[in-house]
Write an enzyme that holds these catalytic residues in place. Structure first.
Site, PDB file in Angstrom:
ATOM      1  N   CYS A 103     -12.531  -0.662   1.102  1.00  0.00           N
ATOM      2  CA  CYS A 103     -11.433   0.138   0.579  1.00  0.00           C
ATOM      3  C   CYS A 103     -12.007   1.271  -0.256  1.00  0.00           C
ATOM      4  O   CYS A 103     -12.945   1.064  -1.040  1.00  0.00           O
ATOM      5  CB  CYS A 103     -10.500  -0.713  -0.272  1.00  0.00           C
ATOM      6  N   ASP A 116      -3.107  10.277  -0.198  1.00  0.00           N
ATOM      7  CA  ASP A 116      -3.936   9.096  -0.436  1.00  0.00           C
ATOM      8  C   ASP A 116      -5.337   9.390   0.075  1.00  0.00           C
ATOM      9  O   ASP A 116      -5.571  10.329   0.826  1.00  0.00           O
ATOM     10  CB  ASP A 116      -3.334   7.885   0.291  1.00  0.00           C
ATOM     11  N   ASN A 117      -6.283   8.576  -0.357  1.00  0.00           N
ATOM     12  CA  ASN A 117      -7.649   8.634   0.150  1.00  0.00           C
ATOM     13  C   ASN A 117      -8.279  10.014  -0.015  1.00  0.00           C
ATOM     14  O   ASN A 117      -8.769  10.620   0.939  1.00  0.00           O
ATOM     15  CB  ASN A 117      -7.689   8.177   1.616  1.00  0.00           C
TER      16      ASN A 117
END
Length: 883
Positions: free
Chosen positions: A158, A290-291
């Site tokens: 993750c 995100d990310n």
């Protein structure tokens, strides 16, 4: 690492063809995968550890949308009960070995898990569309029967792995992963390039966008990777349907998912439904927001207000960077040198990204002055050495690869006598491109890709060693980072928060290490501008924070800032005010009042209102729903850290329009462009025309270097503009003892006012109103400060008391006054309160308890302590009001 003694399927094409037939899918999951293969000899490469699928739904899940799904109780929940975001305890993860069982494999879910019945799997369908010559749809049955199947190990990580460390330093927007957001499995499926070849991407196509079946508040989860990566067989990008030889579990994408080796886990879309070939990166909400690793200078507030940070593809994360962690010694592990061998074997993991091999792992016991080279076990290489054979229904496709898709394990024998003399153990790793873990943290607003040296502290307690990891995941307490921060240490000082000059820590600091979720995942509703504006009323106020709509009606009576704080937000985008002012506790309440997401058109309309009608010529300056600009006309230094600011209003004849007891909001941008908003009580008269005076105590710049409101105001130049809005507050003094508290009117005959530092300004405002009117209302002010020069408005309050005809009294008490101070000493505590605010002292001359009001304003420590003491003295919350 020890390998299992279990083997693989026969190396035959017949076995593969048997597996491909739809009648054999989905297979009945074995109680343990080992039982299928006990008759074969053990291979020389790792196979999965014993893995029994959980059969019981956990109590925590029963009332959630995942109430049908059995899970392993050992997993540590990182985002409360739902959605399911978990990691395994680090020692249990490490002890499983190179491959992780599905039950302990970390999970990152954004919402409810899609339910897919076994009987429906053969007809599961995904599409290939967009910039392709031949758009096609492929069923699961066709994927198995028409394409070659391959198997190889891939480590998933993750992007938030180790985020808890960042959250302890400074809160990010992400929840608190520990160092176990990493797991490895054998994946079986079809190379993604094979299905794309059939669709024939068109010239000019550059990206493959993926979309899953998980319906979320902002659409289906989706992201993208570059098309040329997908078409490169070295990258190993796969459509997987088996994990460690078993059918995918629901949490891991049953029945089909993408596997993107070497990149962050967020790119490997689960429950895959679409492959869309495009010219541009994905426009999916989750790909954009995100990310990403934004520049470290971008604050959470700036990132919320400026979409351009999120749409800049330079900040998107794809390849993993080098990272490592210590598994043993474990957190709080003890070692008795007297009873231990001469050496201790430290162990842990390391991984790289983009197919790059980790080439060295190094340990230091002297904070990086010298390093020791650790041994590295590359279990992935043993699959290469095994050559081509059938493994779990797919061809073992590793032998020819130079790319590395998996973590490795390091170990080193450390002299116990050296450990006795050391203060800590650090591990760092380097990949074959000479990318090395940095010494220090790179903080960013999402808290992703955290990979500084991993530090374990050593405590020598009566010749017994105790080891302490940096953090523990989620809300679990423990770790040297949390301990040092609470003691006042500066974790950004370059020395891991420890003193470098012998100075003591400044003051205890509370850690705010967990992200506060403000939305309700069960709400999937888009609200139009018309519906939203229909609730732009004082009786039924809706407001917007971060694009989400909330119901303010339940707060009208109990809000600490009074109903005006809510009604002023009705029909407004209140993101700046809400995020800048409210505590983590207040934010945690918001899911209960979440109504849905405002439509894109409505957000645009709120962000770009129609042009105003011209200059502000209204007789009253303040507006509860509109920020207005005031101009700094004069700045006077009353002491080294106290300033009197005079701001000009829009016209020379305007009055401020601030009722007694109410406050105004001031807003300024910080260096990063984020809004800083604070409430102030001016000291100018309510009927002054054309100006407002604000008294400000300027505090030192915090350890993080970020400027607060007092420093920002102090740095303003005469002629500069500040935004003002109001009034706000739950208390208003109406005159002659009449007060309004949350719109309820009551009569007061005696005020007891307690303040400290700059908290004197709202107290002074009410004191002046009471003592300059003709009434019988009495006031006593208990003003606590450190030194005599810290007393604000002393002359003004003394003058009011002198002219009050005995109705007012001001008592000053200093906690550190000099020798010349003749007044009271000590903090505002029980002794002082008993003397001036006991019931028998205040309730006399016919004044009853209900006719007494206690007004309190000061630092949080003062407010909390006096609230407790007043309670012990018999005063109720009905008597107390906190500004």
């Amino acid at each position: 690492m020890a390998t299992t003694t279990v083997t693989v399927e026969a190396k035959s094409e017949e076995a593969l063809q048997h597996h491909r037939t739809s009648e054999n899918w989905p297979p009945t999951p074995p109680e343990s995968i080992h039982s299928e293969h006990e008759k074969f000899d053990a291979p020389n490469f790792p196979l999965p550890p014993p893995s029994k699928r959980p059969i019981d739904v956990l109590d925590a899940d029963k009332k959630t949308p995942d109430g049908w799904l059995a899970r392993d109780p050992r997993l540590i929940r990182l985002t409360g009960v739902h959605p399911f975001n978990v990691e395994a305890p680090l020692t249990e993860l490490f002890n499983e070995g190179f491959l992780t069982s599905p039950g302990l494999f970390y999970v990152r879910n954004h919402g409810p898990v899609p339910q897919v019945g076994d009987a429906d799997i053969p007809d599961w369908e995904f599409s290939i569309e967009g910039m392709v010559e031949t758009p096609i749809k492929i069923t699961f049955r066709e994927l198995l029967s028409e394409y070659d199947q391959v198997t190889y190990p891939v480590t998933f990580v993750c992007a938030g792995n180790r985020r808890k460390e960042q959250n302890v330093v400074r809160k990010t927007k992400g929840f608190s992963w520990g160092p176990a957001g990493v797991s490895t499995a054998l994946w079986t499926g079809v190379p993604m390039l094979e299905v794309l070849k059939r669709a024939k991407p068109l010239r000019g196509a550059r990206y493959v966008c993926m979309e899953g079946a998980d319906k979320l508040p902002n659409g289906y989860y989706g992201t993208s990777v570059k098309l040329n990566w997908v078409m490169d067989p070295n990258r190993g990008i796969m459509l997987a349907h088996r994990m460690n030889g078993e059918m995918l579990t629901p949490d891991h994408g049953k029945p089909l998912r993408a596997v993107i080796p070497g990149q962050i886990g967020g790119r490997s879309v689960k429950w895959l439904k679409k492959l869309i070939v495009t010219k541009e990166p994905s426009d999916n909400w989750y790909h954009i927001y995100d990310n990403r690793v934004l520049p470290t200078t971008v604050s959470p507030e700036e990132s919320a207000n400026n979409k351009s940070w999120w749409t800049d593809e330079r900040y998107a994360i794809y390849d993993l960077g080098p990272n490592s962690a210590v598994a043993f010694p474990a957190h709080e592990e003890r070692l008795s040198p007297a009873a231990a061998p001469k050496t201790y074997r430290a162990r842990g993991y390391a991984y790289g990204g983009g197919g790059r091999r980790i080439t060295r792992c190094e340990v230091t016991l002297d904070k990086g002055k010298t390093w020791k080279l650790a041994n590295i076990d590359y279990a992935e290489d043993r699959y290469r050495e095994a050559g081509e054979q059938m493994l779990y229904g797919g061809r073992l496709d590793v032998e020819w690869r130079e790319t590395c898709f998996c973590w490795c394990f390091w170990d080193i024998e450390l002299d116990v006598d050296e450990l006795k003399d050391a203060k800590d153990i650090f591990i760092r790793c380097m990949d074959e491109s000479m990318n090395v873990q940095p010494r220090d943290m790179y903080w960013s607003v999402l808290g992703m890709m955290n990979n500084p040296w991993y530090r374990v502290t050593i405590h020598n307690e009566d010749n017994n060693l105790r080891f302490e990891h940096p953090t523990q995941p989620a809300l679990m307490p423990g770790g040297w980072m949390e301990r040092i921060k609470k003691a006042g240490g500066d974790l950004t000082n370059g020395y891991w928060g420890e003193s470098v000059d012998g100075s003591a820590p400044s003051a205890p600091v509370e850690s705010t290490s967990e992200e506060v979720k403000m939305t309700n995942d069960t709400i999937n509703r888009e609200i139009s501008l018309e519906e939203f504006q229909a609730h732009n009323t004082d009786e039924d106020p809706w407001f917007v924070v971060n694009g989400e709509v909330y119901d303010g009606k339940p707060f009208l009576e109990g809000h600490p800032g009074g109903a005006s704080s809510i009604t002023s937000a009705a029909g407004q985008d209140s993101t700046d005010e809400f995020m800048a002012i409210h505590s983590e506790t207040a934010k945690a309440m918001m899911p209960k009042y979440h109504l849905g997401r405002l439509s894109a058109a409505a957000l645009e309309a709120l962000a770009n209102p129609a042009a105003d009608s011209g200059p502000d010529t209204s007789p009253v300056f303040l507006s509860p729903k509109t920020w207005k600009a005031a101009v700094l006309a004069k700045k006077i230094s009353l002491s080294p850290d106290v300033r009197l600011f005079t701001f000009s209003l829009s016209t020379a004849t305007q009055t401020l329009g601030l009722p007694t007891g109410q406050h105004l909001m001031l807003k300024l941008p910080d260096a990063a462009g984020a809004s800083v908003i604070r409430a102030y009580t001016p000291i100018s008269e309510a009927d002054d025309e054309g100006k407002v005076d604000v008294l400000v105590k300027v505090y030192p710049v915090g350890k993080d270097g970020k400027l607060g409101m007092t420093q920002l105001i102090d740095r303003m130049d005469v002629g500069g503009k500040i935004e003002v809005k109001g009034p706000v507050g739950k208390f208003t003094y109406l005159g002659k003892g009449a007060c309004s508290v949350s719109s309820a009117v009551r009569s007061v005959k005696r005020f007891v006012m307690v303040c400290g530092g700059s908290g004197v300004t709202p107290i002074y405002q009410v004191l002046r109103a009471v003592l300059t009117e003709e009434s019988e209302v009495q006031c006593i002010v208990l003003d606590g400060n450190r030194n005599e020069e810290d007393i604000l408005l002393r002359t003004e309050m003394d003058a009011l008391v002198a002219g009050s005809g005995g109705r007012g009294e001001v008592v000053h008490s200093l906690s550190a006054g000099g020798e010349g101070w003749k007044g009271l000493r000590g903090r505002v505590g029980r002794k002082l309160l008993d003397q001036y605010a006991a019931k028998e002292v205040v309730c006399r001359d016919g004044v009853v308890e209900d006719e007494v009001m206690i007004l309190i304003c000061g630092p949080p420590a003062l407010e909390e302590s006096v609230k407790k003491e007043f309670g012990l003295m018999g005063w109720t919350e009905n008597n107390m009001l906190f500004f």
